[in-house]
Write a protein that holds these residues in place. Sequence first.
Motif, mmCIF file in Angstrom:
data_model
loop_
_atom_site.group_PDB
_atom_site.id
_atom_site.type_symbol
_atom_site.label_atom_id
_atom_site.label_comp_id
_atom_site.label_asym_id
_atom_site.label_seq_id
_atom_site.Cartn_x
_atom_site.Cartn_y
_atom_site.Cartn_z
ATOM 1 N N VAL A 19 9.366 38.749 72.504
ATOM 2 C CA VAL A 19 8.054 38.314 72.017
ATOM 3 C C VAL A 19 8.182 37.011 71.247
ATOM 4 C CG1 VAL A 19 6.177 38.850 70.422
ATOM 5 C CG2 VAL A 19 7.056 40.620 71.932
ATOM 6 N N ALA A 20 9.251 36.887 70.468
ATOM 7 C CA ALA A 20 9.443 35.676 69.669
ATOM 8 C C ALA A 20 9.518 34.443 70.569
ATOM 9 C CB ALA A 20 10.708 35.799 68.809
ATOM 10 N N LEU A 21 10.163 34.604 71.723
ATOM 11 C CA LEU A 21 10.221 33.495 72.673
ATOM 12 C C LEU A 21 8.830 33.198 73.236
ATOM 13 C CD1 LEU A 21 11.812 31.463 74.457
ATOM 14 C CD2 LEU A 21 11.953 33.278 76.174
ATOM 15 N N ALA A 22 8.106 34.267 73.575
ATOM 16 C CA ALA A 22 6.765 34.087 74.145
ATOM 17 C C ALA A 22 5.875 33.277 73.205
ATOM 18 C CB ALA A 22 6.135 35.452 74.424
ATOM 19 N N VAL A 23 5.940 33.610 71.930
ATOM 20 C CA VAL A 23 5.104 32.894 70.965
ATOM 21 C C VAL A 23 5.522 31.426 70.873
ATOM 22 C CG1 VAL A 23 4.310 32.793 68.583
ATOM 23 C CG2 VAL A 23 4.708 34.993 69.653
ATOM 24 N N ARG A 24 6.815 31.193 70.900
ATOM 25 C CA ARG A 24 7.291 29.809 70.808
ATOM 26 C C ARG A 24 6.926 29.012 72.057
ATOM 27 N NH1 ARG A 24 12.020 31.881 67.965
ATOM 28 N NH2 ARG A 24 13.198 31.873 69.906
ATOM 29 N N VAL A 25 7.038 29.634 73.223
ATOM 30 C CA VAL A 25 6.662 28.956 74.472
ATOM 31 C C VAL A 25 5.205 28.541 74.412
ATOM 32 C CG1 VAL A 25 6.201 29.343 76.937
ATOM 33 C CG2 VAL A 25 8.407 29.992 75.965
ATOM 34 N N MET A 26 4.357 29.443 73.906
ATOM 35 C CA MET A 26 2.940 29.128 73.828
ATOM 36 C C MET A 26 2.698 28.002 72.823
ATOM 37 S SD MET A 26 -0.325 31.632 73.206
ATOM 38 C CE MET A 26 -0.196 31.677 71.415
ATOM 39 N N ALA A 27 3.431 28.032 71.712
ATOM 40 C CA ALA A 27 3.243 27.006 70.687
ATOM 41 C C ALA A 27 3.638 25.633 71.211
ATOM 42 C CB ALA A 27 4.074 27.351 69.445
ATOM 43 N N VAL A 28 4.788 25.563 71.840
ATOM 44 C CA VAL A 28 5.286 24.267 72.321
ATOM 45 C C VAL A 28 4.424 23.731 73.460
ATOM 46 C CG1 VAL A 28 7.217 23.174 73.529
ATOM 47 C CG2 VAL A 28 7.656 24.631 71.569
ATOM 48 N N SER A 29 3.934 24.630 74.315
ATOM 49 C CA SER A 29 3.132 24.173 75.456
ATOM 50 C C SER A 29 1.709 23.810 75.047
ATOM 51 C CB SER A 29 3.061 25.271 76.517
ATOM 52 O OG SER A 29 2.336 26.377 76.010
ATOM 53 N N ARG A 30 1.316 24.231 73.831
ATOM 54 C CA ARG A 30 -0.032 23.952 73.323
ATOM 55 C C ARG A 30 -1.122 24.512 74.239
ATOM 56 N NH1 ARG A 30 -0.402 18.240 70.520
ATOM 57 N NH2 ARG A 30 -1.958 19.446 69.413
ATOM 58 N N LEU A 31 -0.805 25.645 74.869
ATOM 59 C CA LEU A 31 -1.790 26.318 75.700
ATOM 60 C C LEU A 31 -2.552 27.356 74.885
ATOM 61 C CD1 LEU A 31 0.335 27.017 78.897
ATOM 62 C CD2 LEU A 31 -1.526 25.365 78.679
ATOM 63 N N PRO A 32 -3.767 27.710 75.341
ATOM 64 C CA PRO A 32 -4.550 28.712 74.605
ATOM 65 C C PRO A 32 -4.165 30.135 74.958
ATOM 66 C CG PRO A 32 -5.801 27.923 76.462
ATOM 67 C CD PRO A 32 -4.517 27.126 76.458
ATOM 68 N N GLY A 33 -3.061 30.297 75.724
ATOM 69 C CA GLY A 33 -2.634 31.629 76.120
ATOM 70 C C GLY A 33 -1.326 31.534 76.867
ATOM 71 N N LEU A 34 -0.970 32.622 77.536
ATOM 72 C CA LEU A 34 0.340 32.674 78.173
ATOM 73 C C LEU A 34 0.281 33.473 79.467
ATOM 74 C CD1 LEU A 34 3.219 31.727 77.466
ATOM 75 C CD2 LEU A 34 3.592 33.963 76.435
ATOM 76 N N VAL A 35 0.954 32.978 80.495
ATOM 77 C CA VAL A 35 1.008 33.690 81.769
ATOM 78 C C VAL A 35 2.349 34.419 81.861
ATOM 79 C CG1 VAL A 35 0.917 33.492 84.282
ATOM 80 C CG2 VAL A 35 -0.437 31.932 82.855
ATOM 81 N N VAL A 36 2.272 35.713 82.027
ATOM 82 C CA VAL A 36 3.469 36.550 82.188
ATOM 83 C C VAL A 36 3.611 36.816 83.679
ATOM 84 C CG1 VAL A 36 4.578 38.724 81.554
ATOM 85 C CG2 VAL A 36 2.985 37.622 79.958
ATOM 86 N N VAL A 37 4.751 36.453 84.256
ATOM 87 C CA VAL A 37 4.935 36.612 85.693
ATOM 88 C C VAL A 37 5.984 37.673 86.014
ATOM 89 C CG1 VAL A 37 4.231 34.244 86.252
ATOM 90 C CG2 VAL A 37 6.642 34.744 85.758
ATOM 91 N N ASP A 38 5.950 38.125 87.260
ATOM 92 C CA ASP A 38 6.984 39.057 87.712
ATOM 93 C C ASP A 38 8.126 38.254 88.341
ATOM 94 O OD1 ASP A 38 5.152 40.142 90.707
ATOM 95 O OD2 ASP A 38 6.235 38.299 90.282
ATOM 96 N N GLU A 39 9.067 38.957 88.989
ATOM 97 C CA GLU A 39 10.244 38.252 89.493
ATOM 98 C C GLU A 39 9.931 37.368 90.698
ATOM 99 O OE1 GLU A 39 9.676 41.413 89.386
ATOM 100 O OE2 GLU A 39 9.485 41.972 91.505
ATOM 101 N N ARG A 40 8.722 37.473 91.215
ATOM 102 C CA ARG A 40 8.343 36.634 92.347
ATOM 103 C C ARG A 40 7.314 35.575 91.957
ATOM 104 N NH1 ARG A 40 6.702 39.937 97.502
ATOM 105 N NH2 ARG A 40 6.333 41.788 96.232
ATOM 106 N N SER A 41 7.275 35.264 90.635
ATOM 107 C CA SER A 41 6.337 34.252 90.122
ATOM 108 C C SER A 41 4.879 34.601 90.363
ATOM 109 C CB SER A 41 6.629 32.869 90.733
ATOM 110 O OG SER A 41 7.715 32.283 90.090
ATOM 111 N N ARG A 42 4.614 35.869 90.453
ATOM 112 C CA ARG A 42 3.203 36.267 90.564
ATOM 113 C C ARG A 42 2.723 36.712 89.187
ATOM 114 N NH1 ARG A 42 3.283 40.695 95.134
ATOM 115 N NH2 ARG A 42 4.682 41.497 93.526
ATOM 116 N N PRO A 43 1.521 36.279 88.791
ATOM 117 C CA PRO A 43 1.033 36.677 87.463
ATOM 118 C C PRO A 43 0.946 38.195 87.322
ATOM 119 C CG PRO A 43 -0.284 34.876 88.307
ATOM 120 C CD PRO A 43 0.604 35.322 89.436
#
Lengths: 152, 152
Positions: A19-43
Amino acid sequence: MHASDIAVNVPTVTVHDPVALAVRVMAVSRLPGLVVVDERSRPHLVLPGTQVLRLAVPGAYQEDPALARAVDEEHADHFWQELGDLTVGDCAPRRPVKPVTVRADATLLEVAALMARLHSPLVAVVDEDGVLLGAVTLERLITSLAVFGHVD
Amino acid sequence: MHASDIAVNVPTVTVHDPVALAVRVMAVSRLPGLVVVDERSRPHLVLPGTQVLRLAVPGAYQEDPALARAVDEEHADHFWQELGDLTVGDCAPRRPVKPVTVRADATLLEVAALMARLHSPLVAVVDEDGVLLGAVTLERLITSLAVFGHVD
């Protein structure tokens, strides 16, 4: 205009990421949310930013504002170091939720209606196989409508 | 750190302003939401961006994705010219809702807990008289925590 015209490339995480990584990814990307994908890059999930924050703020503080107020300042700035190795999968909602997605050829009205109905400031754009192409942000949608939609 | 340390000045609208203006103010300011104030600059409502978008997208399109898909492209880019003179007050939720606010001396944990609990990426900061001082955005909160909170 279509969703693919205003979609942007977005970094993603999987349910196995901390989760800590997820929050940082969102912060650095400056997006209003986050896309979580599976192993085939599908949301798998599209989380509004406040939902990502919910993953990081201990439930006790969310339910009891007085408790949050009682935490001293020194500790308050470091509350999420307590996350440890909790993953996105550990913290994400249990009930299966259809990810907030549109196809590349969706109109801006379709995207707007979806954002409004599902309260999501981020919509993932997928191809015919359901693979992530990019994402549309609320800001970019509204700006595009205002600039190209000839709003009075 | 306190809410006032990371708050930013924000443009505001009142319930008498047209919805079309509210959407444009949010777009130009690049904020994740909008603060609606009363005649004394006290927050009346703090609307997440998707709620502002809900004001502008006709309810029929929100409830029926097939309807939104059926609108031809030419028309889809101009759907909100139909807003006319509808005001924020005309479209805002009827049931009284406490605006999402904190005092200037709130800690970042308090702000984070409030954002998470109320699903609001924008929190208004007020003084002891309830007058608007500024607002904290989710992005700024998370960045501040990551930079100053010494996240591992």
